[in-house]
Design a protein around this motif. Sequence first.
Motif, PDB file in Angstrom:
ATOM      1  N   PHE A  48      34.813  -3.107   2.220  1.00  0.00           N
ATOM      2  CA  PHE A  48      34.293  -4.322   2.831  1.00  0.00           C
ATOM      3  C   PHE A  48      33.573  -5.145   1.758  1.00  0.00           C
ATOM      4  CE2 PHE A  48      34.074  -0.850   5.973  1.00  0.00           C
ATOM      5  CZ  PHE A  48      35.072  -1.293   6.818  1.00  0.00           C
ATOM      6  N   SER A  49      33.904  -6.422   1.683  1.00  0.00           N
ATOM      7  CA  SER A  49      33.375  -7.337   0.659  1.00  0.00           C
ATOM      8  C   SER A  49      33.511  -6.751  -0.742  1.00  0.00           C
ATOM      9  CB  SER A  49      31.901  -7.704   0.939  1.00  0.00           C
ATOM     10  OG  SER A  49      31.029  -6.639   0.676  1.00  0.00           O
ATOM     11  N   GLY A  50      34.614  -6.070  -0.972  1.00  0.00           N
ATOM     12  CA  GLY A  50      34.788  -5.417  -2.261  1.00  0.00           C
ATOM     13  C   GLY A  50      35.066  -6.370  -3.408  1.00  0.00           C
ATOM     14  N   GLU A  51      35.403  -7.609  -3.103  1.00  0.00           N
ATOM     15  CA  GLU A  51      35.726  -8.555  -4.170  1.00  0.00           C
ATOM     16  C   GLU A  51      34.714  -9.710  -4.167  1.00  0.00           C
ATOM     17  OE1 GLU A  51      37.956  -7.932  -6.347  1.00  0.00           O
ATOM     18  OE2 GLU A  51      39.150  -6.335  -5.433  1.00  0.00           O
ATOM     19  N   THR A  52      35.188 -10.925  -3.969  1.00  0.00           N
ATOM     20  CA  THR A  52      34.364 -12.123  -4.137  1.00  0.00           C
ATOM     21  C   THR A  52      33.100 -12.111  -3.286  1.00  0.00           C
ATOM     22  OG1 THR A  52      36.307 -13.432  -4.698  1.00  0.00           O
ATOM     23  CG2 THR A  52      34.392 -14.644  -3.913  1.00  0.00           C
ATOM     24  N   SER A  53      33.185 -11.655  -2.057  1.00  0.00           N
ATOM     25  CA  SER A  53      32.051 -11.784  -1.134  1.00  0.00           C
ATOM     26  C   SER A  53      30.845 -10.952  -1.535  1.00  0.00           C
ATOM     27  CB  SER A  53      32.483 -11.420   0.293  1.00  0.00           C
ATOM     28  OG  SER A  53      33.371 -12.382   0.799  1.00  0.00           O
ATOM     29  N   SER A  54      31.007  -9.968  -2.399  1.00  0.00           N
ATOM     30  CA  SER A  54      29.867  -9.170  -2.852  1.00  0.00           C
ATOM     31  C   SER A  54      29.359  -9.625  -4.211  1.00  0.00           C
ATOM     32  CB  SER A  54      30.245  -7.690  -2.936  1.00  0.00           C
ATOM     33  OG  SER A  54      31.276  -7.485  -3.887  1.00  0.00           O
ATOM     34  N   ARG A  55      29.953 -10.688  -4.766  1.00  0.00           N
ATOM     35  CA  ARG A  55      29.618 -11.094  -6.135  1.00  0.00           C
ATOM     36  C   ARG A  55      29.169 -12.546  -6.206  1.00  0.00           C
ATOM     37  NH1 ARG A  55      35.061  -8.244  -8.604  1.00  0.00           N
ATOM     38  NH2 ARG A  55      34.631  -6.164  -7.743  1.00  0.00           N
ATOM     39  N   SER A  56      28.538 -13.002  -5.142  1.00  0.00           N
ATOM     40  CA  SER A  56      28.069 -14.377  -5.078  1.00  0.00           C
ATOM     41  C   SER A  56      26.710 -14.506  -5.768  1.00  0.00           C
ATOM     42  CB  SER A  56      27.948 -14.818  -3.623  1.00  0.00           C
ATOM     43  OG  SER A  56      26.818 -14.217  -3.014  1.00  0.00           O
ATOM     44  N   THR A  57      26.176 -15.727  -5.751  1.00  0.00           N
ATOM     45  CA  THR A  57      24.832 -15.974  -6.286  1.00  0.00           C
ATOM     46  C   THR A  57      23.768 -15.554  -5.284  1.00  0.00           C
ATOM     47  OG1 THR A  57      25.776 -17.817  -7.530  1.00  0.00           O
ATOM     48  CG2 THR A  57      23.411 -17.741  -7.423  1.00  0.00           C
ATOM     49  N   LYS A  58      24.158 -15.087  -4.129  1.00  0.00           N
ATOM     50  CA  LYS A  58      23.257 -14.598  -3.066  1.00  0.00           C
ATOM     51  C   LYS A  58      22.454 -15.726  -2.425  1.00  0.00           C
ATOM     52  CE  LYS A  58      24.424 -10.741  -5.187  1.00  0.00           C
ATOM     53  NZ  LYS A  58      25.851 -10.622  -5.308  1.00  0.00           N
ATOM     54  N   LEU A  59      22.962 -16.955  -2.489  1.00  0.00           N
ATOM     55  CA  LEU A  59      22.269 -18.094  -1.904  1.00  0.00           C
ATOM     56  C   LEU A  59      22.953 -18.564  -0.627  1.00  0.00           C
ATOM     57  CD1 LEU A  59      21.358 -20.403  -4.925  1.00  0.00           C
ATOM     58  CD2 LEU A  59      19.801 -19.027  -3.531  1.00  0.00           C
ATOM     59  N   ILE A  60      22.138 -18.978   0.340  1.00  0.00           N
ATOM     60  CA  ILE A  60      22.615 -19.668   1.540  1.00  0.00           C
ATOM     61  C   ILE A  60      22.125 -21.103   1.387  1.00  0.00           C
ATOM     62  CG2 ILE A  60      22.705 -19.593   4.053  1.00  0.00           C
ATOM     63  CD1 ILE A  60      21.127 -16.870   3.729  1.00  0.00           C
ATOM     64  N   HIS A  61      23.033 -22.030   1.233  1.00  0.00           N
ATOM     65  CA  HIS A  61      22.587 -23.370   0.841  1.00  0.00           C
ATOM     66  C   HIS A  61      23.553 -24.447   1.318  1.00  0.00           C
ATOM     67  CE1 HIS A  61      25.660 -23.814  -2.390  1.00  0.00           C
ATOM     68  NE2 HIS A  61      25.620 -22.498  -2.338  1.00  0.00           N
ATOM     69  N   GLY A  62      23.020 -25.650   1.414  1.00  0.00           N
ATOM     70  CA  GLY A  62      23.858 -26.802   1.716  1.00  0.00           C
ATOM     71  C   GLY A  62      24.568 -27.314   0.493  1.00  0.00           C
ATOM     72  N   GLY A  63      23.963 -27.117  -0.676  1.00  0.00           N
ATOM     73  CA  GLY A  63      24.571 -27.544  -1.921  1.00  0.00           C
ATOM     74  C   GLY A  63      23.914 -28.791  -2.476  1.00  0.00           C
ATOM     75  N   VAL A  64      22.863 -28.598  -3.290  1.00  0.00           N
ATOM     76  CA  VAL A  64      22.175 -29.735  -3.893  1.00  0.00           C
ATOM     77  C   VAL A  64      23.142 -30.535  -4.761  1.00  0.00           C
ATOM     78  CG1 VAL A  64      20.353 -30.390  -5.511  1.00  0.00           C
ATOM     79  CG2 VAL A  64      19.925 -28.613  -3.817  1.00  0.00           C
ATOM     80  N   ARG A  65      24.003 -29.841  -5.499  1.00  0.00           N
ATOM     81  CA  ARG A  65      24.957 -30.537  -6.367  1.00  0.00           C
ATOM     82  C   ARG A  65      25.937 -31.361  -5.542  1.00  0.00           C
ATOM     83  NH1 ARG A  65      29.265 -27.133  -9.760  1.00  0.00           N
ATOM     84  NH2 ARG A  65      30.141 -26.993  -7.676  1.00  0.00           N
ATOM     85  N   TYR A  66      26.382 -30.810  -4.417  1.00  0.00           N
ATOM     86  CA  TYR A  66      27.322 -31.538  -3.572  1.00  0.00           C
ATOM     87  C   TYR A  66      26.681 -32.810  -3.011  1.00  0.00           C
ATOM     88  CZ  TYR A  66      29.572 -26.947  -3.649  1.00  0.00           C
ATOM     89  OH  TYR A  66      30.126 -25.772  -4.037  1.00  0.00           O
ATOM     90  N   LEU A  67      25.361 -32.733  -2.676  1.00  0.00           N
ATOM     91  CA  LEU A  67      24.679 -33.910  -2.155  1.00  0.00           C
ATOM     92  C   LEU A  67      24.628 -35.008  -3.211  1.00  0.00           C
ATOM     93  CD1 LEU A  67      23.045 -35.311   0.050  1.00  0.00           C
ATOM     94  CD2 LEU A  67      20.996 -34.195  -0.862  1.00  0.00           C
ATOM     95  N   GLU A  68      24.325 -34.631  -4.447  1.00  0.00           N
ATOM     96  CA  GLU A  68      24.271 -35.621  -5.532  1.00  0.00           C
ATOM     97  C   GLU A  68      25.632 -36.288  -5.725  1.00  0.00           C
ATOM     98  OE1 GLU A  68      22.564 -35.896 -10.087  1.00  0.00           O
ATOM     99  OE2 GLU A  68      23.508 -34.027  -9.425  1.00  0.00           O
ATOM    100  N   GLN A  69      26.706 -35.472  -5.724  1.00  0.00           N
ATOM    101  CA  GLN A  69      28.048 -36.035  -5.880  1.00  0.00           C
ATOM    102  C   GLN A  69      28.414 -36.917  -4.694  1.00  0.00           C
ATOM    103  OE1 GLN A  69      30.677 -32.724  -6.487  1.00  0.00           O
ATOM    104  NE2 GLN A  69      29.885 -32.236  -8.513  1.00  0.00           N
ATOM    105  N   ALA A  70      28.008 -36.506  -3.498  1.00  0.00           N
ATOM    106  CA  ALA A  70      28.330 -37.288  -2.301  1.00  0.00           C
ATOM    107  C   ALA A  70      27.707 -38.670  -2.359  1.00  0.00           C
ATOM    108  CB  ALA A  70      27.855 -36.546  -1.053  1.00  0.00           C
ATOM    109  N   ILE A  71      26.455 -38.734  -2.834  1.00  0.00           N
ATOM    110  CA  ILE A  71      25.764 -40.018  -2.890  1.00  0.00           C
ATOM    111  C   ILE A  71      26.309 -40.879  -4.030  1.00  0.00           C
ATOM    112  CG2 ILE A  71      23.530 -41.094  -3.334  1.00  0.00           C
ATOM    113  CD1 ILE A  71      22.284 -38.696  -1.851  1.00  0.00           C
ATOM    114  N   LYS A  72      26.497 -40.265  -5.201  1.00  0.00           N
ATOM    115  CA  LYS A  72      26.976 -41.030  -6.355  1.00  0.00           C
ATOM    116  C   LYS A  72      28.367 -41.608  -6.122  1.00  0.00           C
ATOM    117  CE  LYS A  72      24.433 -38.942 -10.215  1.00  0.00           C
ATOM    118  NZ  LYS A  72      24.564 -38.119 -11.451  1.00  0.00           N
TER     119      LYS A  72
END
Length: 550
Positions: A48-72
């Motif tokens: 279970f979660s043997g690949e990508t899902s266990s190797r994340s940055t461990k953050l639950i987020h909306g995405g600060v970078r995505y917000l900046e790109q969305a506005i720009k």
Amino acid sequence: MNRDAAKRRLQTEPFDICIIGAGASGAGAALDATLRGYRVALIDRGDFSGETSSRSTKLIHGGVRYLEQAIKKLDLAQLKQVRHGLAERRTVIRNAPHLAHPLGLLTPVFSRFEGLYISFGLALYDFFARDSTFPKGRWLSRKEALSVMPTLTPRMHSAVQYYDGQLNDARYALALAQSAAEAGAAVANYMALTAFSHDANGRIERATLTDQLTDESLTIQATLFLNCTGPYADAIRLLANPALESRIRPSKGVHMVLPRSVLNSDSAMLIPKTPDGRVVFAIPFGDQVFVGTTDNDYRDLNAEPVLEPAEIDYLLETLAPYVAQVPKRTDVKAGFGGIRPLIVSSRADTKTLLRDHEVEHDERSGLLSLLGGKWTTYRLMAQDAIDQAGDQLGRPAPCTTDTHYLVGGENYRFDDWKQLHQQYNLPDDVCQHLMRTYGTRAVQVAALTRNDDTLRDRLLDQQPYIRAEVIYQVQHEMAMTLRDVLARRWRLELADWQLTAQAAAAVADLLAVSLNWTSAQRDSHLADYLSLLTSFQKQAGMKTETRSFA
């Protein structure tokens, strides 16, 4: 969860939906579908979660970078992605409070203008979140910032603080799979789908599975098959219909692991500017700090992504301007890599590809594929996929996962560790670790020590892991290998390769008894795992200490 019982069900029961892949999206979809009343099977070729899902940055987020790109760029798709993520943060924490919690993040700035710019952006972030459960962001003076994170560079002008969430990703996915199993799903790890059988019209009606632990072959029958294999989704899609075009562009992201003293804080750091336009996080996780991630095309899906010397140099150079004392290569304790399942688009590179998700229905084979996505929005991804599955089955039903506690989450209170201490006389740090790891199921782990006093023994000095946990993980969490225990049910492999090696022999002894391994099997499993740890060190350009690994 009982793997033998699940195998019997896979061979003998007809299912409405067979879900392939037990990471965040697959395990989430299995829980969603089971709660809607569908007959569900969940399989994965590994753990279970043997690949990508266990190797994340461990953050639950909306995405600060995505917000900046969305506005720009006035990009409504990016803005929609941010709003989805922000809306889901609260649900992810609410449903498994032992595995997820709010996390403060600091962004050091070097001028008043930079502070104003970032403060404005994070004010928008809070505005879109509209979530009173997270503290509001604020602009800190240099003195205030150093009180929160004493290791920041004194050259900074000030810092901006905001809040997102943190989760134990591997155990969260495991809790989803456990919850699905307890709701009625047939759940089995190490069960690879190797072939589809089609009817006269070319639609999938059965699949061949191969038990990766025994090489046994079996057949499963399901009305629908849902592909939730992340970066490996194209392989399943082409197995179902060779005429399909590839949809996934894999991207490698790695993290290096440094001592917690690098930050000396319960807050994380967001580094907003890197030479190639990324953002990098330095995040406390247990006794360590995870620094990452990178973002590069990745072609060899048969090879596990690992930390390499150039990536260590890049991350150290990125961190250097923001801390008073720059860590050295010799401070690196471990590293881990994951593969992002970015959906192919016309955009130029992986840093700008959308990570939002898509549910694809192949009309010829009938295969459903859940593509793309990220941890924060796993529940919405699953909901969209199971909505479509319900339509295909002709039996739509409402989603209820937004208010469904995962195993260990309902009635959870961290302070109950004190009752655990009083009842079982286990050390304080052990009881706290058990509560954070198993939630309200911690009492079941502690209860094992009543009949066998040796199960209260620590596996490592100064670490809270006890022998009873391995027994519990085999009996209730379908742990089948050393890596299942050390990398996923505990996160030790991610945090410290040397400590992992020191614990491996004792874990192998416990697994051998619980899983009826022969002495030769125990020795083979241990030798293979120690060899793997040594290879990680070598590939990272780190000095290996083979003696302690033997």
